[in-house]
Design an enzyme around this catalytic site. Structure first.
Site, PDB file in Angstrom:
ATOM      1  N   LYS A  57     -28.631 -16.412  17.494  1.00 29.47           N
ATOM      2  CA  LYS A  57     -28.726 -16.082  16.213  1.00 29.47           C
ATOM      3  C   LYS A  57     -27.365 -15.479  15.671  1.00 29.47           C
ATOM      4  O   LYS A  57     -26.712 -14.897  16.274  1.00 29.47           O
ATOM      5  CB  LYS A  57     -29.924 -15.309  15.968  1.00 29.47           C
ATOM      6  CG  LYS A  57     -30.332 -15.557  14.500  1.00 29.47           C
ATOM      7  CD  LYS A  57     -31.376 -16.847  14.502  1.00 29.47           C
ATOM      8  CE  LYS A  57     -32.000 -16.881  12.995  1.00 29.47           C
ATOM      9  NZ  LYS A  57     -32.915 -17.964  13.001  1.00 29.47           N
TER      10      LYS A  57
ATOM     11  N   ASP B   8     -30.154 -20.629   7.830  1.00 33.49           N
ATOM     12  CA  ASP B   8     -31.194 -19.588   7.948  1.00 33.49           C
ATOM     13  C   ASP B   8     -31.269 -19.161   6.594  1.00 33.49           C
ATOM     14  O   ASP B   8     -30.803 -19.687   5.257  1.00 33.49           O
ATOM     15  CB  ASP B   8     -31.009 -18.428   8.713  1.00 33.49           C
ATOM     16  CG  ASP B   8     -32.292 -17.683   9.045  1.00 33.49           C
ATOM     17  OD1 ASP B   8     -33.459 -18.302   9.338  1.00 33.49           O
ATOM     18  OD2 ASP B   8     -32.372 -16.437   8.819  1.00 33.49           O
TER      19      ASP B   8
END
Length: 449
Positions: free
Chosen positions: A122, A162
């Site tokens: 991430k 995201d």
């Protein structure tokens, strides 16, 4: 396990979100460790909670007035036992190393559940794209990618979007990567259809949440037809969760953003949802603008002083939290139970606090944890990677069919794993156990690396 968690907290005391994610997994995989003592000898827990690589860097960029700004960029490459690191980029002022580590840790097990060959990672930055011009966002993305490009690649690490990173940002990021590396590869997912993107990718997370909810209801002989649903958020995940709920006969009552939420007792139908998409995707406005066109709805402004989230005080059959982490606390969870909610299916990452999850499990409601329920997005990202590798594009029906099948398999995996350890009906435990075991077995096969 307690000593390992204590060591993690002592080492990084400020990383509370990461501690929460680790503790949640540790508590549910305890029976796996008791059954497999070799895992302890191989220090599996110590290895799986430590990222393989943490990258932090400064991002200097210039606004339209010529003022230079400096933000902080992150990429946490958590685990590559199953495949190249895979996970989104988040651009939001709340981004910290703790947030990124928690998201990366969740991503490892989520990707494992999809059965696709993807590790977990991430990244992101504490940059806020809201209120910035396209030119400013482009300059930031280019500066961000100028550093990130040396750490990623189609066989190494494949980022995606995201919060704060949509099609516009992915385009700017990809363009800079292509220029710097002189190669056109599937290094990012969530691309536009014209240059390597996959059909259903924008819809995938939201659709997957609803497919998973339908699978859970099916275990009780029920469907989404006629069910009233509370949905938080109004971004990509929330919009397409609402869209698929409407398609399957559900009634959506709420949507929200950081400023507040709307409640429409008549239901947010397809026409109203298109208006929401126009507000959020085209005009980049606030959800309160919904009430200007549909005055029968009520708007409730966010009050940070409250110890509960008022969106969850409305009576409904189902809840799909799709905004952000820890948006449901213990008080919210009890209120939801009291108001008749029988299903909670998580579209956001870790939106329920540990005490809230305990209440859901203790009351035997259908609770779909994020690492299982919202895995549809990364699943279709994996399908996008496959299409890029083959230089072809599958039709919408095929991608949607594959997504639905993947969510069915994830549901089955969770049910089977929970039953194997005597935890029938506990999807949180089933998801953690299944994802954990898959990753651990791959790590052991590959030796001490």
């Amino acid at each position: 396990m307690d000593s390992i968690l204590a060591k993690i907290i002592q080492r990084d005391p400020e990383q509370k979100e990461f501690h929460q994610a680790v503790q949640e997994v540790m508590e549910t995989v305890r029976p796996v460790l008791e059954r497999n003592p070799e895992f302890r000898k191989q220090a599996i827990l110590e290895r799986i909670v430590e990222p393989e690589r943490v990258i932090m860097f400064r991002v200097p960029w210039m606004d339209d007035q010529g003022q230079v700004h400096v933000n902080r960029g992150f990429r946490v490459e958590m685990n590559s036992a199953i495949g190249p690191y895979k996970g989104g980029l988040r651009f939001h002022p709340s981004v910290t190393l703790s947030i990124i580590k928690f998201l990366a840790s969740e991503q490892v097990f989520k990707n494992s559940l999809t059965t696709l060959q993807m590790g977990g990672g991430k990244g992101g930055a504490d940059f806020d794209p809201k209120g910035r011009s396209d030119a400013e966002v482009m300059r930031f993305c280019q500066a961000f990618m100028a550093e990130l490009q040396r750490h990623i690649g189609p066989d190494t690490d494949v980022p995606a979007g995201d919060i704060g990173v949509g099609a516009r940002e992915i385009g700017y990021l990809f363009g800079m990567y292509k220029k710097l590396r002189n190669e056109f590869t599937g290094v990012l997912t969530g691309k536009s259809l014209a240059w390597g993107g996959s059909l259903i990718r924008p819809e995938a997370t939201g659709y997957g949440v609803v497919y998973f909810a339908a699978e859970m209801l099916g275990t009780r002989g029920e469907t989404l037809e006629g069910k009233t649903c509370l949905v938080s958020g109004s971004g990509n995940v929330a919009q397409f969760t609402a869209e698929k709920l409407l398609e399957l006969g559900g009634k959506v009552l709420t949507l929200s953003d950081s400023s507040g939420y709307i409640f429409d007792e008549e239901g947010i139908d397809a026409e109203k949802l298109e208006h929401v998409k126009d507000i959020k995707n085209i005009r980049r406005g606030r959800i309160r603008e919904y009430c200007e066109k549909y005055p029968q709805a009520i708007y409730v402004e966010t009050d940070p002083g409250l110890d509960y989230n008022p969106i969850w005080t409305h009576s409904a059959d189902c809840a799909m939290p799709s905004a952000t982490q820890n948006e449901i606390n213990e008080k919210d969870a009890q209120t939801m139970i009291n108001n008749g909610v029988q299903l909670v299916c998580e579209g956001a990452n870790m939106p329920s606090s540990p005490s809230a999850v305990d209440i859901f499990v203790e009351n035997h409601i259908l609770y779909g944890p994020s690492k299982a329920a919202n895995a549809g997005g990364v699943a279709v990202s994996g399908l996008e990677m496959a299409q890029n590798s083959m230089r072809l594009k599958w039709p919408r029906e095929e991608v949607d069919s594959r997504l639905k099948q993947i969510m069915h398999c994830i549901h089955t995996t969770c049910v089977d794993a929970s039953a194997e350890y005597g935890l029938q009906g506990n999807y949180a435990a089933g998801a953690n156990i299944a994802g954990f075991v898959n990753v651990v077995n791959a790590m052991l096969d590959q030796g001490l690396v």
